[in-house]
Design an enzyme around this catalytic site. Sequence first.
Site, mmCIF file in Angstrom:
data_model
loop_
_atom_site.group_PDB
_atom_site.id
_atom_site.type_symbol
_atom_site.label_atom_id
_atom_site.label_comp_id
_atom_site.label_asym_id
_atom_site.label_seq_id
_atom_site.Cartn_x
_atom_site.Cartn_y
_atom_site.Cartn_z
ATOM 1 N N HIS A 1 -3.172 6.774 2.396
ATOM 2 C CA HIS A 1 -3.669 5.437 2.094
ATOM 3 C C HIS A 1 -4.983 5.227 2.862
ATOM 4 O O HIS A 1 -5.125 5.669 4.000
ATOM 5 C CB HIS A 1 -2.615 4.409 2.517
ATOM 6 N N ASN B 1 -10.261 -0.332 0.963
ATOM 7 C CA ASN B 1 -8.802 -0.329 0.818
ATOM 8 C C ASN B 1 -8.444 -0.988 -0.522
ATOM 9 O O ASN B 1 -8.673 -2.182 -0.709
ATOM 10 C CB ASN B 1 -8.188 -1.113 1.984
ATOM 11 N N CYS C 1 0.813 -1.227 0.000
ATOM 12 C CA CYS C 1 0.000 0.000 0.000
ATOM 13 C C CYS C 1 0.844 1.274 0.000
ATOM 14 O O CYS C 1 0.301 2.374 -0.138
ATOM 15 C CB CYS C 1 -0.934 0.002 1.190
HETATM 16 N N1 ACO Z 1 -17.706 -7.830 11.603
HETATM 17 C C1 ACO Z 1 -17.997 -8.059 12.898
HETATM 18 N N2 ACO Z 1 -17.060 -8.353 13.808
HETATM 19 C C2 ACO Z 1 -15.786 -8.419 13.393
HETATM 20 C C3 ACO Z 1 -15.413 -8.181 12.058
HETATM 21 C C4 ACO Z 1 -16.446 -7.889 11.149
HETATM 22 N N3 ACO Z 1 -16.217 -7.664 9.848
HETATM 23 N N4 ACO Z 1 -14.088 -8.300 11.942
HETATM 24 C C5 ACO Z 1 -13.609 -8.602 13.160
HETATM 25 N N5 ACO Z 1 -14.653 -8.678 14.045
HETATM 26 C C6 ACO Z 1 -14.594 -8.966 15.479
HETATM 27 C C7 ACO Z 1 -13.384 -9.762 15.875
HETATM 28 O O1 ACO Z 1 -13.596 -11.140 15.644
HETATM 29 C C8 ACO Z 1 -13.282 -9.421 17.328
HETATM 30 O O2 ACO Z 1 -14.202 -10.209 18.028
HETATM 31 P P1 ACO Z 1 -13.789 -10.820 19.463
HETATM 32 O O3 ACO Z 1 -13.555 -9.624 20.333
HETATM 33 O O4 ACO Z 1 -14.997 -11.623 19.821
HETATM 34 O O5 ACO Z 1 -12.545 -11.608 19.231
HETATM 35 C C9 ACO Z 1 -13.784 -7.975 17.418
HETATM 36 O O6 ACO Z 1 -14.488 -7.749 16.187
HETATM 37 C C10 ACO Z 1 -12.665 -6.949 17.555
HETATM 38 O O7 ACO Z 1 -11.634 -7.286 16.620
HETATM 39 P P2 ACO Z 1 -10.395 -6.343 16.392
HETATM 40 O O8 ACO Z 1 -9.467 -6.985 15.405
HETATM 41 O O9 ACO Z 1 -9.832 -5.903 17.708
HETATM 42 O O10 ACO Z 1 -11.117 -5.070 15.725
HETATM 43 P P3 ACO Z 1 -10.499 -3.696 15.390
HETATM 44 O O11 ACO Z 1 -11.260 -2.623 16.031
HETATM 45 O O12 ACO Z 1 -8.995 -3.703 15.572
HETATM 46 O O13 ACO Z 1 -10.783 -3.568 13.827
HETATM 47 C C11 ACO Z 1 -9.601 -3.821 11.768
HETATM 48 C C12 ACO Z 1 -10.265 -4.531 12.937
HETATM 49 C C13 ACO Z 1 -10.644 -2.998 11.066
HETATM 50 C C14 ACO Z 1 -9.041 -4.867 10.816
HETATM 51 C C15 ACO Z 1 -8.444 -2.922 12.288
HETATM 52 O O14 ACO Z 1 -7.635 -3.654 13.165
HETATM 53 C C16 ACO Z 1 -7.606 -2.347 11.208
HETATM 54 O O15 ACO Z 1 -8.040 -1.509 10.447
HETATM 55 N N6 ACO Z 1 -6.305 -2.736 11.157
HETATM 56 C C17 ACO Z 1 -5.374 -2.172 10.182
HETATM 57 C C18 ACO Z 1 -5.659 -2.645 8.789
HETATM 58 C C19 ACO Z 1 -4.672 -2.009 7.834
HETATM 59 O O16 ACO Z 1 -4.256 -0.900 8.044
HETATM 60 N N7 ACO Z 1 -4.262 -2.695 6.796
HETATM 61 C C20 ACO Z 1 -3.298 -2.011 5.939
HETATM 62 C C21 ACO Z 1 -2.699 -2.655 4.940
HETATM 63 S S1 ACO Z 1 -3.649 -3.619 3.859
HETATM 64 C C22 ACO Z 1 -2.570 -4.114 2.609
HETATM 65 O O17 ACO Z 1 -1.408 -3.915 2.689
HETATM 66 C C23 ACO Z 1 -3.171 -4.791 1.418
#
Ligand code: ACO
Length: 328
Positions: free
Chosen positions: A255, A285, A110
């Site tokens: 990004h 994304n 990215c």
């Molecule tokens: N719908 C409902 N619940 C979900 C979903 C979903 N789509 N996805 C995850 N959950 C749940 C998890 O299972 C977890 O449940 P649990 O507490 O029972 O275990 C809960 O939600 C919290 O999960 P987290 O991973 O802590 O959620 P978070 O608030 O961190 O959000 C996310 C997740 C959106 C992926 C975030 O961590 C994020 O944006 N991370 C960075 C992503 C990024 O920047 N990627 C960049 C590069 S991509 C590339 O290079 C191609």
Amino acid sequence: MGLKILGTGSYLPETVVTNDDFAKIVETSDEWIVKRTGMKERRITEQPTWVMARHAAEAAIADAGLSPEEIDLILCTTVTSDYITPSMACVIQGAIGAVNAVALDINAACAAFVYALDMAHMYLQHGYRHVLIVSAEGLSKITDYTDRSTCVLFGDAAGACVVGWSDKGFAASLGSDGTGANTLFARRPLNDVPFVEQVDPQSVDGFPDVGRAGVLYMNGREVYKFAVSAMSRALKEACEKFGTTPEQLDLIVPHQANLRIIQSAAKELGLPLERFYTNIERYGNTSSACIPVGLAELGAAGELKPGRKVGLVGFGAGLVYGGCVFEL
Ligand code: ACO
């Protein structure tokens, strides 16, 4: 010596996938996705990635008022090349008739558009006049649609820019941290090779066992932490090298991984969120395509006005990050 944008273009596939569509295939909801990511829709396609790239490239060249023969270099950024070899850049070069262009691909996830701009800047210093950067990502091809924590995040798109020489300056700050490679990756599927014993890649690289090769695995929380600090660090460093400050930037195109990441970075930099261009609610994304798609939208809206100071910043698998600053 600097760099200026001569033309921009983008291509977004027609098929729109909403949050409600995901709620039909995995346990999720529109409310969760909007609240945690800011995303509402994304586009997907079965077209080859290079076809999206071709549309964006042709639009950018036309917008620059050039013909394909006037392009000296094509840098294609992608993590979803249609071919192991040849490079996507060569396929695009042939398709658009850029007969005088040198062509090569860059894989920096990215952050790759920023890496490509920095490379373009170096080539421009060595006499190249017109560099086409085309960032095309068919992420739907490497998305695991049974994994709710990643599948809702990604979309397909292509964005392109033609850049040329300018006397207004350019500065970039790039970085890599391969110790985080195991937090965000897609492993290539293995071939069954006769005569040799099959090696389990996981036993060699120590990456988590994700069951399936060929799809993205992400430790969201780890990447999130990296992203916020990398974004603000990269922008600050690029500003310093340019001889300016983040407050003096007129516009930042980041990004689009998560709206909360952009909000946190804005807070850390002490900047209003309005300074950051976002289209994450519409496209999700799209990896390296996010920034050039944003630039193309800004260009079409007449927002890329001469004299404005622009910051671009990306981060992603590698782990890698890159920020750059230039004047339009
Ligand atoms: N719908 C409902 N619940 C979900 C979903 C979903 N789509 N996805 C995850 N959950 C749940 C998890 O299972 C977890 O449940 P649990 O507490 O029972 O275990 C809960 O939600 C919290 O999960 P987290 O991973 O802590 O959620 P978070 O608030 O961190 O959000 C996310 C997740 C959106 C992926 C975030 O961590 C994020 O944006 N991370 C960075 C992503 C990024 O920047 N990627 C960049 C590069 S991509 C590339 O290079 C191609």
